[in-house]
Design an enzyme around this catalytic site. Structure first.
Site, short mmCIF file in Angstrom:
data_model
loop_
_atom_site.label_atom_id
_atom_site.label_comp_id
_atom_site.label_asym_id
_atom_site.label_seq_id
_atom_site.Cartn_x
_atom_site.Cartn_y
_atom_site.Cartn_z
N VAL A 120 -3.78 -5.25 -6.84
CA VAL A 120 -3.19 -5.09 -5.51
C VAL A 120 -3.81 -6.08 -4.52
CG1 VAL A 120 -2.95 -3.49 -3.56
CG2 VAL A 120 -2.57 -2.67 -5.89
N LYS B 186 -16.08 -11.28 -11.43
CA LYS B 186 -14.69 -11.51 -11.01
C LYS B 186 -14.62 -12.61 -9.95
CE LYS B 186 -11.44 -8.21 -11.04
NZ LYS B 186 -10.64 -7.03 -10.74
N GLU C 49 1.01 0.15 -0.25
CA GLU C 49 1.57 -0.95 -1.04
C GLU C 49 2.60 -0.39 -2.01
OE1 GLU C 49 2.76 -3.94 -1.54
OE2 GLU C 49 0.91 -4.18 -0.39
N GLU D 35 3.59 -3.89 -10.72
CA GLU D 35 2.96 -4.90 -11.55
C GLU D 35 4.06 -5.60 -12.35
OE1 GLU D 35 -0.41 -3.49 -13.79
OE2 GLU D 35 -1.08 -2.33 -12.07
N LEU E 105 16.31 4.91 -14.05
CA LEU E 105 16.99 5.88 -14.92
C LEU E 105 17.02 5.35 -16.35
CD1 LEU E 105 20.01 7.17 -12.78
CD2 LEU E 105 17.88 8.36 -13.30
N ALA F 175 15.78 5.74 -19.90
CA ALA F 175 15.07 6.72 -20.75
C ALA F 175 14.15 5.98 -21.70
CB ALA F 175 16.10 7.53 -21.52
N CYS G 215 -0.63 3.85 -11.72
CA CYS G 215 -0.15 4.53 -10.51
C CYS G 215 0.53 5.87 -10.76
CB CYS G 215 0.78 3.60 -9.74
SG CYS G 215 -0.12 2.23 -9.00
N LYS H 176 -1.54 8.97 -12.11
CA LYS H 176 -2.57 9.46 -11.18
C LYS H 176 -1.96 9.93 -9.86
CE LYS H 176 -4.43 5.36 -8.87
NZ LYS H 176 -4.08 5.37 -7.48
C1 UDX Z 1 -6.35 -0.18 -6.73
C2 UDX Z 1 -6.20 1.35 -6.79
O1 UDX Z 1 -6.29 1.78 -8.13
C3 UDX Z 1 -4.92 1.82 -6.20
O2 UDX Z 1 -4.95 3.22 -5.99
C4 UDX Z 1 -4.69 1.24 -4.89
O3 UDX Z 1 -3.41 1.58 -4.45
C5 UDX Z 1 -4.95 -0.24 -4.85
O4 UDX Z 1 -6.17 -0.60 -5.44
P1 UDX Z 1 -5.66 -2.08 -8.40
O5 UDX Z 1 -5.65 -3.24 -7.48
O6 UDX Z 1 -4.64 -2.04 -9.49
O7 UDX Z 1 -5.41 -0.74 -7.60
O8 UDX Z 1 -7.14 -1.87 -8.99
P2 UDX Z 1 -8.10 -2.92 -9.66
O9 UDX Z 1 -7.33 -4.00 -10.33
O10 UDX Z 1 -9.11 -2.13 -10.43
O11 UDX Z 1 -8.84 -3.62 -8.42
C6 UDX Z 1 -9.77 -3.05 -7.60
C7 UDX Z 1 -10.86 -4.07 -7.28
O12 UDX Z 1 -11.76 -3.52 -6.33
C8 UDX Z 1 -11.70 -4.50 -8.48
O13 UDX Z 1 -11.66 -5.90 -8.62
C9 UDX Z 1 -13.10 -3.99 -8.14
O14 UDX Z 1 -14.12 -4.85 -8.64
C10 UDX Z 1 -13.07 -3.96 -6.63
N1 UDX Z 1 -14.02 -3.06 -5.98
C11 UDX Z 1 -14.19 -1.79 -6.42
C12 UDX Z 1 -14.74 -3.52 -4.88
O15 UDX Z 1 -14.61 -4.67 -4.48
N2 UDX Z 1 -15.60 -2.66 -4.24
C13 UDX Z 1 -15.78 -1.38 -4.67
O16 UDX Z 1 -16.58 -0.66 -4.07
C14 UDX Z 1 -15.04 -0.94 -5.79
C1 UDX Z 2 4.83 1.77 -9.46
C2 UDX Z 2 5.86 1.77 -8.31
O1 UDX Z 2 7.13 1.32 -8.80
C3 UDX Z 2 5.38 0.88 -7.18
O2 UDX Z 2 6.29 0.93 -6.10
C4 UDX Z 2 4.01 1.35 -6.74
O3 UDX Z 2 3.47 0.51 -5.74
C5 UDX Z 2 3.04 1.39 -7.91
O4 UDX Z 2 3.58 2.19 -8.95
P1 UDX Z 2 4.18 0.12 -11.46
O5 UDX Z 2 3.34 1.26 -11.96
O6 UDX Z 2 3.57 -1.24 -11.37
O7 UDX Z 2 4.75 0.45 -10.00
O8 UDX Z 2 5.44 -0.03 -12.42
P2 UDX Z 2 6.92 0.60 -12.51
O9 UDX Z 2 7.87 -0.51 -12.68
O10 UDX Z 2 7.18 1.56 -11.43
O11 UDX Z 2 6.84 1.38 -13.91
C6 UDX Z 2 6.00 2.51 -14.10
C7 UDX Z 2 6.23 3.12 -15.45
O12 UDX Z 2 7.51 3.73 -15.52
C8 UDX Z 2 6.17 2.15 -16.64
O13 UDX Z 2 5.43 2.75 -17.68
C9 UDX Z 2 7.61 1.97 -17.04
O14 UDX Z 2 7.73 1.69 -18.42
C10 UDX Z 2 8.20 3.33 -16.69
N1 UDX Z 2 9.64 3.32 -16.39
C11 UDX Z 2 10.11 2.66 -15.30
C12 UDX Z 2 10.52 4.03 -17.20
O15 UDX Z 2 10.12 4.65 -18.20
N2 UDX Z 2 11.87 4.04 -16.88
C13 UDX Z 2 12.37 3.40 -15.80
O16 UDX Z 2 13.59 3.47 -15.57
C14 UDX Z 2 11.46 2.68 -14.98
#
Ligand code: UDX
Ligand code: UDX
Length: 435
Positions: free
Chosen positions: A11, A35, A154, A158, A253, A255, A263, A266
């Protein structure tokens, strides 16, 4: 504007790079020294389409920098975004220790002479977290510091994060001060998207409510798929038919084996926990979770019906990532499926276009072999399982796959392939909710 992002993961890094792309001067902070070292060497620690060139271009233009120092970041950015993890705890509640720690780090980095700061929570957090962040900063910051807290959730997916950020459906700004709203409007002025301004609590709820609704759509269609299987109907036709109603829409939608990722699982668990705590239990979402959890078991039962005993059977699995176009395997249903098949003694050969390294790092049973190509994975297999919806898999030469496999048996857990074409090629083909 001068912006800072704390937490440079999927993110934070993508958000920072997109802000730089539209002309802001961005500093990305991360406490993971390795990193930051990787980023400073010009390498991108994650796979996200389009991100690498975006980062390189903006670093070269001097609009994007990286550091491990929170004080440096706080000194730089008028607006400081928090994008650190908010992982789930065993009871479904959200672990807010990283958010709390970063709030304290920001507070102790603030000084009155820096001027006004907007502290923005981008991480997905329970409703009322903004209030706690504001209390924490107030408690640890020196006297005379001026700041506001904002919630700016956000919605990026992904695999298409850059496009989602550059052309968002909407921008949600949850703030309780006009001054903070004005700063946030400046941040987003280069983007063409509707802006919704709310109070902080509503913005926080929007994120959990949106993700839960999307997960609900997936579980809904997955249960409809089960009804289709029991009745001989075709879930794709049903999804097309209901999706043409604008009030429903066709997206989310599809399947399959169910949702995974960092995301949805959790966030749904968190929303259930929050609703319980607020005395308004959200039992509907418990059913969403239950249906999602049942999809892998149901699929394994289908495979079992054909292979009978899994012990020593070679099964090819295409897909490790939790969805297509990412290397992310966090809460990947593909990995869960592999672990369960391996636990029953199957010899798994798995392949994924981008997630081999992340899957290896996540740890897999010894009996799982990772293969560079889908064809290599299929060699000698008694069944082929498609677990992630990579379009790439549909382009594989299935004449060759059929030759390589011991038995031409395919279980498509993502409805990626055309059933009649597969049967025409001589495969016994099973998918989800389709005859
Ligand atoms: C994270 C959260 O999981 C999600 O709930 C939120 O919406 C956005 O941030 P994501 O970016 O996918 O999502 O996580 P990740 O790729 O693990 O990145 C988090 C980063 O924060 C890591 O690079 C980690 O090293 C860093 N971090 C963590 C800090 O810089 N300081 C901290 O105290 C903990
Ligand atoms: C999701 C939300 O879409 C995004 O808006 C939010 O910020 C973070 O969480 P992400 O988890 O990156 O994004 O992927 P997404 O494309 O939503 O897919 C999530 C999961 O649902 C995947 O495992 C995907 O395979 C599954 N999926 C998605 C289905 O099984 N069927 C669908 O029709 C769409």
């Amino acid at each position: 504007m001068k912006l800072t992002i704390i937490g440079s993961g999927y993110v934070g890094l993508t958000t920072g790079a997109c802000f730089a792309e539209v002309g802001h001067e961005v500093v990305c902070v991360d406490n993971n020294e390795q990193k930051v070292a990787t980023l400073l060497e010009g390498r991108i620690p994650i796979y996200e389409p389009g991100l690498e060139e975006l980062v390189h271009r903006n670093v070269a233009a001097g609009r994007l920098r990286f550091t491990t120092s929170t004080p440096e970041g706080v000194a730089h950015g008028t607006v400081v975004f928090i994008a650190v993890p908010t992982p789930p705890q065993p009871d479904g509640s959200v672990d807010l220790t990283y958010i709390e720690r970063v709030a304290r780090e920001i507070a102790t980095s603030l000084t009155p002479d820096l001027g006004y700061r907007v502290i923005v929570d981008k991480s997905t957090v329970p409703v009322k977290t903004g209030e706690k962040v504001a209390d924490t900063v107030r408690r640890y910051a020196p006297d005379g510091v001026e700041f506001d807290v904002v919630s700016n959730p956000e919605f990026l997916r992904e695999g298409s994060a850059v496009g989602d950020l550059m052309e968002p459906d909407r921008i949600v700004i949850g703030a309780n001060s006009d001054r903070a709203i004005a700063e946030m409007q400046r941040v987003y002025s280069p983007f063409v998207a509707p802006v919704l301004i709310t109070d902080i609590n509503s913005a926080e709820l929007i994120k959990h409510a949106a993700n839960s609704f999307l997960a609900l759509k997936i579980s809904y269609i997955n249960h409809v798929a089960r009804i289709c299987e029991a009745s001989g109907a075709d879930v794709e036709k049903v999804a097309d038919g209901i999706g043409m109603d604008e009030r429903i829409g066709r997206s989310f939608l599809n399947a399959g084996l169910g949702y995974g990722g960092s995301c949805f699982p959790k966030d749904i668990a968190a929303f259930i926990h929050i609703a319980d705590q607020l005395g308004t239990p959200f039992t509907l979402l418990k059913e969403v979770q239950a249906i999602n959890g049942s999809m892998v078991s149901h699929f394994i039962d289908k495979i079992r019906e054909k292979l009978w005993v899994f012990q020593d059977k070679k099964i090819a699995v295409w897909g490790l990532a939790f969805k297509a176009n990412t290397d992310d395997v966090r809460s990947s249903v593909a990995i869960e499926l592999i672990r369960r098949l391996a636990a029953e003694g199957a010899q798994i050969s798995a392949s994924d276009p981008k997630a081999l390294d992340t899957a290896r790092a996540a740890g897999l049973p010894d009996t799982v072999t990772l293969c560079e190509s889908p064809l290599e994975a299929a060699q000698g297999a008694e069944a082929l399982v498609i677990a992630t919806e990579w379009l790439h898999f549909a382009d594989v030469d299935f004449h060759e796959v059929r030759k390589q496999m011991h038995t031409p048996l395919v279980f498509d857990g993502r409805n990626l392939l055309d059933p009649s074409a597969m049967r025409h090629l001589g495969f016994e083909y099973h998918s989800i909710g389709r005859p």
